[in-house]
Design an enzyme around this catalytic site. Structure first.
Site, PDB file in Angstrom:
ATOM      1  N   GLU A   9       0.834  -1.195   0.000  1.00 48.68           N
ATOM      2  CA  GLU A   9       0.000   0.000   0.000  1.00 48.68           C
ATOM      3  C   GLU A   9       0.876   1.255   0.000  1.00 48.68           C
ATOM      4  O   GLU A   9       1.953   1.283   0.600  1.00 48.68           O
ATOM      5  CB  GLU A   9      -0.875  -0.002   1.254  1.00 48.68           C
ATOM      6  CG  GLU A   9      -1.773   1.210   1.412  1.00 48.68           C
ATOM      7  CD  GLU A   9      -2.493   1.254   2.751  1.00 48.68           C
ATOM      8  OE1 GLU A   9      -3.561   1.883   2.802  1.00 48.68           O
ATOM      9  OE2 GLU A   9      -1.987   0.654   3.734  1.00 48.68           O
TER      10      GLU A   9
ATOM     11  N   LYS B 189      -9.922   1.073  -1.350  1.00 49.32           N
ATOM     12  CA  LYS B 189      -9.922   0.693   0.061  1.00 49.32           C
ATOM     13  C   LYS B 189     -11.281   1.019   0.669  1.00 49.32           C
ATOM     14  O   LYS B 189     -11.816   2.116   0.459  1.00 49.32           O
ATOM     15  CB  LYS B 189      -8.806   1.454   0.781  1.00 49.32           C
ATOM     16  CG  LYS B 189      -8.544   1.017   2.205  1.00 49.32           C
ATOM     17  CD  LYS B 189      -7.314   1.751   2.750  1.00 49.32           C
ATOM     18  CE  LYS B 189      -6.966   1.328   4.160  1.00 49.32           C
ATOM     19  NZ  LYS B 189      -5.738   2.000   4.657  1.00 49.32           N
TER      20      LYS B 189
ATOM     21  N   CYS C 281      -4.826  -3.203   3.856  1.00 43.64           N
ATOM     22  CA  CYS C 281      -4.396  -2.834   5.206  1.00 43.64           C
ATOM     23  C   CYS C 281      -5.547  -2.853   6.215  1.00 43.64           C
ATOM     24  O   CYS C 281      -5.948  -3.915   6.680  1.00 43.64           O
ATOM     25  CB  CYS C 281      -3.700  -1.473   5.145  1.00 43.64           C
ATOM     26  SG  CYS C 281      -2.644  -1.114   6.572  1.00 43.64           S
TER      27      CYS C 281
END
Length: 286
Positions: free
Chosen positions: A44, A119, A153
């Site tokens: 990321e 995300k 993440c």
């Protein structure tokens, strides 16, 4: 069925041009190619390295400038994928849509297609400091080695979304990450193990290493590449197929045997996916 995966611990340091960024990426791609990888995962926010180039007047670029590199980024990794015949999950790159910023994972196919997954869960820092917006849709990606999901993440810390990924047929969760300290690193790492056990899937995780002294919120990085398995007898102890050295610049590679997943789902020491109490909570397969 097996797939060979290379995972990049990308070293962040100050650069002077996009060409330097491209050359560093090519180094990792060639390393993965030498190992015969079919899939490659970058971390990321690794393209924030481009902000260290500056604006030519001694001032650093900001997160709002990062989408200006989107076309170069897409062309670069699309060419890598076509030249090597690999599936490349090129970490995340910040893109702009309708004047909003999205932290978006990109999957580059060997045939030139490009998949995107924004995300879904945004950290307080991303909201407050960078004004990021969460993605509003979730998809599974079909490949010639089966179905995969891209969760970035913080996303892996939410069990519901991985349940949904498995219910939609994903056997491998690719998780590009970026954490700046041990606390964040271990939050992502421990929850990745939990998601692998709960859903009997592989989780491929990596993070940035090094530092960008001139880029806000990228001055510290704490990362490690790892491929995580369910904790059961066919897999290595501790549920770790392979892992890198913490905070080193390196690539790790391993083979993911999908047949082992199917075996433990049917005849494992525990059968966590099959034994869900869908009479008590949501059945994401429906």
């Amino acid at each position: 069925m097996k797939l060979r995966v290379s995972v990049v611990q990308y070293h962040l340091h100050t650069i002077n041009s996009f060409e330097e960024f491209a050359a560093q990426c090519e180094h990792y791609i060639k390393t993965a190619e030498e190992f015969g990888a079919e899939f490659v995962l970058f971390p990321e926010f690794f393209t924030t390295q481009l902000l260290s180039i500056g604006n030519g007047t001694g001032k650093s670029l900001t997160i709002d400038d990062l989408p200006n590199f989107t076309e170069q980024y897409r062309v670069l990794f699309s060419n890598f994928a076509k030249q090597t015949n690999m599936h490349i999950i090129a970490g995340t790159h910040v893109i702009k849509k309708d004047n909003k910023l999205y932290n978006t994972a990109h999957l580059f196919y060997p045939d030139g297609r490009i998949g995107e997954q924004a995300k879904l869960h945004i950290t307080p820092t991303e909201v407050k400091e960078w004004s990021m917006e969460p993605g509003d849709s979730f998809q599974i990606f079909e490949t010639n080695k089966g179905r995969i999901a891209l969760l970035t993440c913080y996303d892996i810390e939410f069990p519901e979304i991985v349940r949904m990924a498995k219910a939609k047929g994903a056997d491998v969760i690719f998780c590009p990450s970026c954490t700046d300290d041990r606390h964040g690193f271990h939050r992502v790492r421990y929850t990745s193990h939990a998601r692998a056990i709960e859903n009997q899937v592989y989780v491929v995780l990596t993070g940035t290493v090094g530092s960008l002294p001139t880029v806000d919120f990228m001055r510290a990085n704490f990362g490690q590449a790892v491929i995580i398995t369910p904790n059961d007898i066919p897999f290595p102890p501790r549920g770790i197929l392979v892992e890198g050295e913490i905070n080193d610049d390196m690539v790790v590679t391993a083979d993911l045997d999908l047949a082992l997943l199917y075996e433990v789902r049917e005849r494992g020491s525990v059968t966590t996916w099959r034994d869900r109490r869908t009479d008590l909570y949501t059945d994401w397969e429906k």
